[in-house]
Design an enzyme around this catalytic site. Structure first.
Site, mmCIF file in Angstrom:
data_model
loop_
_atom_site.group_PDB
_atom_site.id
_atom_site.type_symbol
_atom_site.label_atom_id
_atom_site.label_comp_id
_atom_site.label_asym_id
_atom_site.label_seq_id
_atom_site.Cartn_x
_atom_site.Cartn_y
_atom_site.Cartn_z
ATOM 1 N N LYS A 23 -2.554 3.454 4.185
ATOM 2 C CA LYS A 23 -3.547 4.260 3.461
ATOM 3 C C LYS A 23 -4.922 3.620 3.563
ATOM 4 O O LYS A 23 -5.907 4.282 3.846
ATOM 5 C CB LYS A 23 -3.141 4.357 1.998
ATOM 6 N N ASN A 24 -4.981 2.287 3.373
ATOM 7 C CA ASN A 24 -6.278 1.618 3.311
ATOM 8 C C ASN A 24 -6.874 1.339 4.674
ATOM 9 O O ASN A 24 -7.961 0.768 4.773
ATOM 10 C CB ASN A 24 -6.172 0.338 2.470
ATOM 11 N N CYS A 117 -12.016 2.506 -12.621
ATOM 12 C CA CYS A 117 -10.658 3.036 -12.671
ATOM 13 C C CYS A 117 -9.850 2.058 -13.521
ATOM 14 O O CYS A 117 -10.394 1.123 -14.088
ATOM 15 C CB CYS A 117 -10.064 3.155 -11.276
ATOM 16 N N ARG A 122 -15.402 -1.937 -10.927
ATOM 17 C CA ARG A 122 -15.498 -1.747 -9.473
ATOM 18 C C ARG A 122 -16.902 -1.295 -9.040
ATOM 19 O O ARG A 122 -17.122 -0.169 -8.616
ATOM 20 C CB ARG A 122 -14.413 -0.784 -9.012
ATOM 21 N N ASP A 309 -3.002 -6.307 -4.306
ATOM 22 C CA ASP A 309 -2.240 -5.049 -4.394
ATOM 23 C C ASP A 309 -0.738 -5.294 -4.498
ATOM 24 O O ASP A 309 0.021 -4.353 -4.670
ATOM 25 C CB ASP A 309 -2.507 -4.166 -3.163
ATOM 26 N N ARG A 401 -0.109 8.600 -4.793
ATOM 27 C CA ARG A 401 -1.377 8.347 -4.086
ATOM 28 C C ARG A 401 -1.177 7.342 -2.967
ATOM 29 O O ARG A 401 -1.875 7.370 -1.968
ATOM 30 C CB ARG A 401 -2.420 7.757 -5.053
#
Ligand code: EPZ
Length: 420
Positions: A23-24, A117, A122, A309, A401
């Site tokens: 995803k990243n 978030c 951030r 993460d 997500r």
């Protein structure tokens, strides 16, 4: 109506799981596709709500996207630097990366400040400092950031912190700047290397990605014969499945993995007495007969340190390890959202500023818990696999997500998860 996972305890997970594209890596590559007028064919793109949100944002600028069977084509030939809409950017912090591409190609961009978030405020100060160093004028007002520049000039930029997003945004802007840009103390994550490879494929000239210094030679025009790129496997999804195997005391092989990218997780698992076998493009995680998982301390760091993460998932493993472990989160200021929920499952955890002290307990107990962000949510699912009694995890949209069919793939390994 938000969905929930009903999770029954399961035995040891067994079998093989195929890891999806990252995803990243996909999100910054999608932002980079705005730079070129040529159609890009992107492969190994994960089917995730964040990816579709980024496609919607690109289409709001006039680009066309088509997603089918993990292949995404993007045609930004007709794109224009329209204002990015708040509701699209608000959902997805990575949307802020379109700023670098729009500024480079059109000389201007107007993007809403990404909201904070669950894991912290951030800010984007490092992004903006870098763009200003390239000659952009920056205007903050009413929650929007407008940037403009007649022609960006290459510059020498030193990042106070190796921010992944700031590194990516500055790379995107510098590709078409006049002269050379040297980015120092930048992020060196594998996703940065993947973005640099894509930028070189579309005609950019980038060297040094993967180290703490990246050199970008500005080009006047992007030229490329055919643009085809396959994103790297998702090292965080892989790490999460490695931890699932460990928590369930199972024996799981992960296919489509780059072992080098999950080295920090492999090293930590070996430290806590889990066995890991590395092959060319797969890793096998298993526990020796009646081996005990022992506690170990952890400190999250920018790559190649242990990834932030993966912090929550590792905490779920330490919750029932033998002994005391101290987990320190150095990257985000508020990334212990899973602690409260794990304690409701019976974990013994105390937070002292940026560290969590975990006393391993014998076994967690299933109950109702809520996912607050995608990695904390994944951590709660992992904790539920070995808990006594059923667990109900709400807020599954957070998990979707970042993980394609998380429940389906865990069930294929022997988990017992129902999505309701
Ligand atoms: C990327 O976020 C990832 N997201 C995050 O993954 C990941 O946790 C993070 O990098 C760190 O590895 C994507 O790649 C889409 P940062 P990013 O800029 O770029 C501070 C997930 O779970 N900072 O490296 O936002 C910031 O507040 C997500 O997939 C500034 O102070 O991370 C944070 O404390 C979650 N000023 C730290 O740096 C800035 O201008 C790291 O942020 C930028 C960042």
């Amino acid at each position: 109506m938000t969905e929930k996972f009903l999770i029954e305890p399961c035995g040891a997970l067994q079998g093989t799981v195929e890891i999806s594209g990252a995803k990243n890596a996909a999100l910054p590559v999608l932002a980079a596709a705005l730079l070129t007028e040529q159609t890009c064919t992107l492969q190994s793109i994960p089917d995730l709500s964040d990816v579709h949100a980024m496609c919607a944002l690109l289409e709001s600028f006039g680009a066309r996207t088509h997603f089918h069977a993990n292949t995404l084509t993007v045609d930004a030939g007709g794109a224009e630097p329209l204002d990015a809409s708040y509701e699209l950017v608000g959902k997805l912090r990575a949307s802020f990366l379109v700023m670098g591409s729009l500024l480079a190609r059109f000389g201007r961009a107007k993007v809403p400040l990404p909201g904070g978030c669950a894991i912290g405020t951030r800010p984007v100060d490092l992004h903006l400092k870098g763009l200003a160093a390239l000659g952009a004028s920056i205007d903050h007002s009413h929650g929007f950031v407008s940037v403009s520049a007649k022609k960006l000039q290459g510059a020498k930029i030193y990042l106070d912190f190796p921010s992944v997003g700031a590194t990516e945004n500055i790379m995107l802007a510098a590709v078409l700047a006049e002269g050379q840009t040297v980015l120092e103390n930048c992020a060196s994550e594998p996703e940065i290397v993947d973005l640099a490879n894509f930028l070189n494929t579309i005609g950019g000239k980038i060297r040094g990605a993967g180290t703490d210094t990246i050199k970008i030679e500005g080009v006047r025009r992007l030229e490329a014969r055919e643009i085809r790129h396959s994103v790297i496997p998702d090292r965080i999804e892989a790490g999460t499945f490695m931890l699932a195997a460990a928590i369930s005391r199972g024996d799981v092989t992960l296919a489509n993995v780059m072992p080098d990218h999950v080295k920090p997780v492999t090293a930590k698992l070996k430290e806590v007495n889990i066995s890991v076998e590395e092959n060319d493009s797969s890793v096998r995680v298993f526990c020796k007969r009646d081996s005990k998982i022992i506690a170990a301390d952890l400190k999250t760091m920018p790559y190649p340190g242990f990834p932030t993460d993966m912090q929550a998932q590792f905490m779920s493993l330490m919750a029932t390890a033998a002994g005391t472990s101290v987990i320190t989160e150095t990257v985000f200021e508020n990334r212990f959202m899973q602690v409260g929920e794990l304690k409701r499952m019976g974990a013994d955890i105390k937070i002292e500023s940026r560290s969590a002290i975990i006393e391993g307990v014998n076994r967690l107990t299933g109950t109702q818990v809520a996912a607050s962000d995608l990695r904390a949510g994944a951590a709660l699912v992992l904790a539920a696999l070995g808990a006594k009694g059923a667990t109900e995890v709400s807020g599954v949209q957070h998990i979707d997500r970042g993980y394609e069919g998380f429940d389906v793939r865990l069930n294929k390994l022997g988990a017992r998860i129902r999505r309701v």
